[in-house]
Motif scaffolding. Structure first.
Motif, PDB file in Angstrom:
ATOM      1  N   LEU A 128      31.694 -50.469  51.421  1.00 43.90           N
ATOM      2  CA  LEU A 128      32.133 -50.019  50.099  1.00 43.90           C
ATOM      3  C   LEU A 128      31.139 -50.579  49.087  1.00 43.90           C
ATOM      4  O   LEU A 128      30.877 -51.780  49.090  1.00 43.90           O
ATOM      5  N   PHE A 129      30.586 -49.706  48.271  1.00 43.77           N
ATOM      6  CA  PHE A 129      29.684 -50.168  47.214  1.00 43.77           C
ATOM      7  C   PHE A 129      30.454 -50.214  45.901  1.00 43.77           C
ATOM      8  O   PHE A 129      31.057 -49.229  45.498  1.00 43.77           O
ATOM      9  N   ILE A 130      30.405 -51.372  45.261  1.00 44.17           N
ATOM     10  CA  ILE A 130      31.104 -51.568  43.991  1.00 44.17           C
ATOM     11  C   ILE A 130      30.054 -51.683  42.899  1.00 44.17           C
ATOM     12  O   ILE A 130      29.055 -52.390  43.058  1.00 44.17           O
ATOM     13  N   GLN A 131      30.286 -50.978  41.803  1.00 50.94           N
ATOM     14  CA  GLN A 131      29.417 -51.143  40.644  1.00 50.94           C
ATOM     15  C   GLN A 131      30.261 -51.060  39.386  1.00 50.94           C
ATOM     16  O   GLN A 131      31.121 -50.177  39.269  1.00 50.94           O
ATOM     17  N   ASP A 132      30.041 -51.994  38.445  1.00 52.49           N
ATOM     18  CA  ASP A 132      30.806 -52.028  37.194  1.00 52.49           C
ATOM     19  C   ASP A 132      32.307 -51.912  37.443  1.00 52.49           C
ATOM     20  O   ASP A 132      33.011 -51.182  36.738  1.00 52.49           O
ATOM     21  N   GLY A 133      32.801 -52.609  38.443  1.00 51.05           N
ATOM     22  CA  GLY A 133      34.238 -52.660  38.686  1.00 51.05           C
ATOM     23  C   GLY A 133      34.835 -51.408  39.292  1.00 51.05           C
ATOM     24  O   GLY A 133      36.057 -51.259  39.334  1.00 51.05           O
ATOM     25  N   GLU A 134      33.968 -50.500  39.754  1.00 49.15           N
ATOM     26  CA  GLU A 134      34.492 -49.272  40.358  1.00 49.15           C
ATOM     27  C   GLU A 134      33.898 -49.052  41.738  1.00 49.15           C
ATOM     28  O   GLU A 134      32.775 -49.497  42.017  1.00 49.15           O
ATOM     29  N   LEU A 135      34.640 -48.335  42.583  1.00 52.26           N
ATOM     30  CA  LEU A 135      34.118 -47.953  43.885  1.00 52.26           C
ATOM     31  C   LEU A 135      33.143 -46.817  43.660  1.00 52.26           C
ATOM     32  O   LEU A 135      33.507 -45.737  43.211  1.00 52.26           O
ATOM     33  N   TYR A 136      31.857 -47.111  43.943  1.00 57.34           N
ATOM     34  CA  TYR A 136      30.811 -46.180  43.587  1.00 57.34           C
ATOM     35  C   TYR A 136      30.519 -45.241  44.743  1.00 57.34           C
ATOM     36  O   TYR A 136      30.236 -44.061  44.563  1.00 57.34           O
ATOM     37  N   LYS A 137      30.596 -45.776  45.952  1.00 56.27           N
ATOM     38  CA  LYS A 137      30.159 -45.015  47.113  1.00 56.27           C
ATOM     39  C   LYS A 137      30.682 -45.683  48.368  1.00 56.27           C
ATOM     40  O   LYS A 137      30.953 -46.880  48.377  1.00 56.27           O
TER      41      LYS A 137
END
Ligand SMILES: Nc1ncnc2c1ncn2[C@@H]1O[C@H](COP(=O)(O)OP(=O)(O)OP(=O)(O)O)[C@@H](O)[C@H]1O
Ligand SMILES: [Mg+2]
Length: 255
Positions: free
Chosen positions: A217-226
């Motif tokens: 799971l890739f997280i960016q800025d507090g969201e699941l990005y990919k």
């Protein structure tokens, strides 16, 4: 479809009180982890990975959304219940090992069971079994100060496993290890996951450690990005992870 061990639904985490400077560290994250799945969490520094692991591990409370572990809603539990739940259902592996220096490796591994009041005659076979799995039978009587970093890490992994938790939660467990020890810890985790169907959630910056996972799971800025799944060999997955990292942020930001 297997049994869901972790169910995270629209989780939010805002740090800081109202009227203060607030920071939204998690902004509506949802995912499941199935029984026996090995899931990695990656993303840039400050993305919210540790925050996510902390709310799943009950060390911190989300400000919104719901989390279930092994069918139990942990978001509305009281402190006392949480402590019991944590000691029965969760196993932790942190970067700094957290081994107690004045206890032997054996006593450190036995700790989760001692704390649950399991009688010592029942503790012994469990400790022996998990120590054998991780290849540390020969250091059980030693103190942490006298063993190597890799052995400490495997002792910490044994302690995280001895009470057969629903899930193992690990935050950068290979961060402080040399590459050989990191490899042996990852192989020990894969062994547990493959042969003993242990579920694992692993936060890591290291693409090589992440390549041992089934899914990232890739997280960016507090969201699941990919989200990416391992299909082929570990080498192929390593390359897929490197590609994914370069796609959503420049490689030098990832460490
Ligand atoms: N207790 C806190 N109070 C206020 N802000 C916090 C707190 N803990 C974390 N944050 C902020 O939330 C964001 C996410 O932090 P988090 O520790 O989850 O990042 P991370 O993805 O684990 O980063 P790293 O890869 O550097 O470990 C950061 O901007 C951080 O400054
Ligand atoms: Mg972190």
């Amino acid at each position: 479809m297997g049994t869901t061990v972790v169910n995270v639904k629209d989780v939010q985490k805002v740090f800081g009180k109202r009227n203060e400077n607030q920071y939204r560290a998690l902004n509506g994250v949802s995912f499941n982890i199935q029984e026996g799945e090995f899931v990695g969490v990656m993303g840039p520094s400050g993305a919210g990975k540790t925050t996510l692991l902390n709310v799943v591990s009950t060390l911190d409370k989300p400000t919104g959304g719901a989390i279930q572990i092994a069918g139990t809603d942990i978001t509305h539990m009281k402190q006392g219940q949480l402590a019991d739940f944590r000691s029965e259902q969760l196993g932790f592996i942190f970067q700094d090992f957290n081994l107690l220096e004045n206890l032997t490796v054996y006593e450190n591994i036995a700790l989760p069971l001692s704390l649950q009041g399991v009688p010592s005659r029942k503790i012994k076979p469990s400790v022996q079994e998990v120590a054998a799995k991780l290849g540390i039978t020969n250091i059980l009587e030693k103190y942490p100060a006298t063993i190597s970093g890799g052995q400490k890490q495997r002792a910490a992994a044994a302690r995280a496993l001895v009470h057969e938790p629903a899930i193992i939660l690990a935050d950068e467990p290979t961060g402080a290890l040399d590459s050989k020890s990191a490899k042996s810890l990852m192989e020990a985790m894969v062994h547990l996951h493959k042969n003993h169907h242990v579920s694992i959630m692993l936060v890591t910056h290291d693409p090589l450690s992440a390549s041992y996972c089934d899914r990232i799971l890739f997280i960016q800025d507090g969201e699941l990005y990919k989200e990416i799944f391992r299909k082929g060999s570990r080498n192929e997955f390593h390359q897929t992870i490197l590609d994914a990292l370069s796609e959503f942020t420049s490689p030098d930001e990832v460490e």
